[in-house]
Scaffold this motif. Structure first.
Motif, PDB file in Angstrom:
ATOM      1  N   MET A   1       0.845  -1.174   0.000  1.00  0.00           N
ATOM      2  CA  MET A   1       0.000   0.000   0.000  1.00  0.00           C
ATOM      3  C   MET A   1       0.883   1.227   0.000  1.00  0.00           C
ATOM      4  SD  MET A   1      -3.389  -0.863   2.201  1.00  0.00           S
ATOM      5  CE  MET A   1      -2.713  -1.206   3.786  1.00  0.00           C
ATOM      6  N   GLY A   2       0.356   2.295  -0.554  1.00  0.00           N
ATOM      7  CA  GLY A   2       1.126   3.522  -0.693  1.00  0.00           C
ATOM      8  C   GLY A   2       1.322   4.269   0.606  1.00  0.00           C
ATOM      9  N   VAL A   3       2.106   5.316   0.511  1.00  0.00           N
ATOM     10  CA  VAL A   3       2.377   6.184   1.654  1.00  0.00           C
ATOM     11  C   VAL A   3       1.400   7.344   1.607  1.00  0.00           C
ATOM     12  CG1 VAL A   3       4.104   7.697   2.679  1.00  0.00           C
ATOM     13  CG2 VAL A   3       4.806   5.565   1.610  1.00  0.00           C
ATOM     14  N   PHE A   4       0.829   7.700   2.752  1.00  0.00           N
ATOM     15  CA  PHE A   4      -0.110   8.807   2.800  1.00  0.00           C
ATOM     16  C   PHE A   4       0.637  10.125   2.810  1.00  0.00           C
ATOM     17  CE2 PHE A   4      -3.282   6.095   5.433  1.00  0.00           C
ATOM     18  CZ  PHE A   4      -3.565   5.356   4.307  1.00  0.00           C
ATOM     19  N   GLN A   5       0.146  11.053   2.045  1.00  0.00           N
ATOM     20  CA  GLN A   5       0.663  12.415   2.092  1.00  0.00           C
ATOM     21  C   GLN A   5      -0.085  13.154   3.183  1.00  0.00           C
ATOM     22  OE1 GLN A   5       3.275  13.255   0.161  1.00  0.00           O
ATOM     23  NE2 GLN A   5       3.194  11.129  -0.515  1.00  0.00           N
ATOM     24  N   LYS A   6       0.481  14.212   3.708  1.00  0.00           N
ATOM     25  CA  LYS A   6      -0.185  14.986   4.750  1.00  0.00           C
ATOM     26  C   LYS A   6      -1.046  16.054   4.089  1.00  0.00           C
ATOM     27  CE  LYS A   6       3.153  14.110   8.322  1.00  0.00           C
ATOM     28  NZ  LYS A   6       4.035  14.640   9.333  1.00  0.00           N
ATOM     29  N   ASN A   7      -2.255  15.684   3.726  1.00  0.00           N
ATOM     30  CA  ASN A   7      -3.212  16.612   3.124  1.00  0.00           C
ATOM     31  C   ASN A   7      -4.619  16.182   3.501  1.00  0.00           C
ATOM     32  OD1 ASN A   7      -4.068  14.544   1.353  1.00  0.00           O
ATOM     33  ND2 ASN A   7      -2.508  15.085  -0.130  1.00  0.00           N
ATOM     34  N   ILE A   8      -5.609  16.848   2.952  1.00  0.00           N
ATOM     35  CA  ILE A   8      -7.008  16.576   3.314  1.00  0.00           C
ATOM     36  C   ILE A   8      -7.442  15.164   2.918  1.00  0.00           C
ATOM     37  CG2 ILE A   8      -8.034  17.467   1.192  1.00  0.00           C
ATOM     38  CD1 ILE A   8     -10.168  18.774   3.043  1.00  0.00           C
ATOM     39  N   CYS A   9      -6.713  14.545   2.000  1.00  0.00           N
ATOM     40  CA  CYS A   9      -7.077  13.204   1.537  1.00  0.00           C
ATOM     41  C   CYS A   9      -6.509  12.094   2.412  1.00  0.00           C
ATOM     42  CB  CYS A   9      -6.578  12.998   0.111  1.00  0.00           C
ATOM     43  SG  CYS A   9      -7.208  14.208  -1.066  1.00  0.00           S
ATOM     44  N   ALA A  10      -5.603  12.440   3.330  1.00  0.00           N
ATOM     45  CA  ALA A  10      -4.842  11.432   4.061  1.00  0.00           C
ATOM     46  C   ALA A  10      -5.694  10.510   4.926  1.00  0.00           C
ATOM     47  CB  ALA A  10      -3.773  12.101   4.922  1.00  0.00           C
ATOM     48  N   CYS A  11      -6.753  11.022   5.541  1.00  0.00           N
ATOM     49  CA  CYS A  11      -7.464  10.185   6.510  1.00  0.00           C
ATOM     50  C   CYS A  11      -8.570   9.337   5.905  1.00  0.00           C
ATOM     51  CB  CYS A  11      -8.025  11.037   7.645  1.00  0.00           C
ATOM     52  SG  CYS A  11      -9.282  12.212   7.164  1.00  0.00           S
ATOM     53  N   CYS A  12      -9.079   9.666   4.739  1.00  0.00           N
ATOM     54  CA  CYS A  12     -10.166   8.845   4.210  1.00  0.00           C
ATOM     55  C   CYS A  12      -9.951   8.410   2.766  1.00  0.00           C
ATOM     56  CB  CYS A  12     -11.508   9.544   4.361  1.00  0.00           C
ATOM     57  SG  CYS A  12     -11.595  11.144   3.558  1.00  0.00           S
ATOM     58  N   LEU A  13      -9.585   9.315   1.883  1.00  0.00           N
ATOM     59  CA  LEU A  13      -9.429   8.922   0.483  1.00  0.00           C
ATOM     60  C   LEU A  13      -8.211   8.039   0.272  1.00  0.00           C
ATOM     61  CD1 LEU A  13     -10.439  12.160  -1.429  1.00  0.00           C
ATOM     62  CD2 LEU A  13     -11.799  10.135  -0.957  1.00  0.00           C
ATOM     63  N   CYS A  14      -7.098   8.361   0.912  1.00  0.00           N
ATOM     64  CA  CYS A  14      -5.895   7.540   0.748  1.00  0.00           C
ATOM     65  C   CYS A  14      -6.109   6.108   1.233  1.00  0.00           C
ATOM     66  CB  CYS A  14      -4.703   8.185   1.448  1.00  0.00           C
ATOM     67  SG  CYS A  14      -4.104   9.673   0.618  1.00  0.00           S
ATOM     68  N   PRO A  15      -6.697   5.894   2.416  1.00  0.00           N
ATOM     69  CA  PRO A  15      -6.919   4.503   2.836  1.00  0.00           C
ATOM     70  C   PRO A  15      -7.847   3.730   1.904  1.00  0.00           C
ATOM     71  CG  PRO A  15      -7.076   5.966   4.719  1.00  0.00           C
ATOM     72  CD  PRO A  15      -7.011   6.832   3.501  1.00  0.00           C
ATOM     73  N   MET A  16      -8.925   4.364   1.430  1.00  0.00           N
ATOM     74  CA  MET A  16      -9.850   3.686   0.523  1.00  0.00           C
ATOM     75  C   MET A  16      -9.164   3.432  -0.825  1.00  0.00           C
ATOM     76  SD  MET A  16     -12.748   2.237   0.406  1.00  0.00           S
ATOM     77  CE  MET A  16     -14.376   2.690   0.900  1.00  0.00           C
ATOM     78  N   HIS A  17      -8.360   4.381  -1.285  1.00  0.00           N
ATOM     79  CA  HIS A  17      -7.590   4.221  -2.512  1.00  0.00           C
ATOM     80  C   HIS A  17      -6.688   2.986  -2.400  1.00  0.00           C
ATOM     81  CE1 HIS A  17      -4.248   5.024  -5.321  1.00  0.00           C
ATOM     82  NE2 HIS A  17      -5.136   5.697  -6.028  1.00  0.00           N
ATOM     83  N   CYS A  18      -5.973   2.881  -1.285  1.00  0.00           N
ATOM     84  CA  CYS A  18      -5.068   1.743  -1.073  1.00  0.00           C
ATOM     85  C   CYS A  18      -5.822   0.427  -1.008  1.00  0.00           C
ATOM     86  CB  CYS A  18      -4.255   1.952   0.204  1.00  0.00           C
ATOM     87  SG  CYS A  18      -3.040   3.271   0.090  1.00  0.00           S
ATOM     88  N   ALA A  19      -6.979   0.424  -0.355  1.00  0.00           N
ATOM     89  CA  ALA A  19      -7.777  -0.800  -0.262  1.00  0.00           C
ATOM     90  C   ALA A  19      -8.291  -1.212  -1.646  1.00  0.00           C
ATOM     91  CB  ALA A  19      -8.939  -0.615   0.706  1.00  0.00           C
ATOM     92  N   LEU A  20      -8.834  -0.256  -2.395  1.00  0.00           N
ATOM     93  CA  LEU A  20      -9.360  -0.562  -3.727  1.00  0.00           C
ATOM     94  C   LEU A  20      -8.262  -0.998  -4.689  1.00  0.00           C
ATOM     95  CD1 LEU A  20     -11.881   2.370  -3.921  1.00  0.00           C
ATOM     96  CD2 LEU A  20     -12.495  -0.029  -4.311  1.00  0.00           C
ATOM     97  N   LYS A  21      -7.089  -0.416  -4.558  1.00  0.00           N
ATOM     98  CA  LYS A  21      -5.957  -0.745  -5.439  1.00  0.00           C
ATOM     99  C   LYS A  21      -5.630  -2.237  -5.373  1.00  0.00           C
ATOM    100  CE  LYS A  21      -2.274   1.177  -7.701  1.00  0.00           C
ATOM    101  NZ  LYS A  21      -2.584   1.462  -9.079  1.00  0.00           N
TER     102      LYS A  21
END
Length: 152
Positions: A1-21
């Motif tokens: 899974m990818g590394v989260f960037q520190k932005n507004i997407c970090a807490c919800c979009l990034c985790p879902m992105h990683c799961a869907l990937k």
């Protein structure tokens, strides 16, 4: 899974992105924030917070990850592989929306999310809760998508 960037997407979009990937080239059923039936989709790519694929009727589709409430994979993964460790947010939407609801879930809990029915919590991570509903794995985004949790 990818590394989260520190932005507004970090807490919800990034985790879902990683799961869907993890489900690229596989069939999933995606449920949207709006009530209704799920959309069957064979995922071809997950890039820039957009899921692209072929719908159940054969049409190419693109879905913004921010509009996905939860999804059900045809071929489930190990729950722990779908989540990243929970981290404490200091400010912003993650601190006031995602963190508090994510922290309500514990592995083994039986809950009712958005009045869907009893779900067993199998894994909890940053912005994601993995559940079991009648033998079907469901992966929920905990940010803005979970409106109601009844701790059964």
């Amino acid at each position: 899974m990818g590394v989260f960037q520190k932005n507004i997407c970090a807490c919800c979009l990034c985790p879902m992105h990683c799961a869907l990937k993890q489900f690229e080239d596989e069939e999933v059923t995606i449920f949207f924030r709006l009530p209704g039936e799920g959309q069957i989709l064979t995922i071809s790519s997950v890039e820039n917070f957009v899921v692209s694929g072929i719908s159940g009727n054969g049409n190419p589709v693109c879905v913004a990850i921010s509009q996905i409430d939860f999804f059900e994979p045809t071929n489930p993964k190990t729950p722990a592989d779908l989540v990243k460790p929970i981290r404490k947010s200091v400010k912003g939407e993650c601190a006031c929306v995602e963190d508090p609801i994510t922290n309500k879930f514990q592995v083994g809990d039986i809950v009712n999310i958005n009045t869907i029915g009893p779900l067993q919590v199998n894994a909890v991570g940053e912005g994601i809760v993995v559940t079991n509903f009648d033998g079907t794995q469901r992966i929920y985004s905990t940010c803005n998508n979970i409106l109601f949790v009844d701790m059964l």
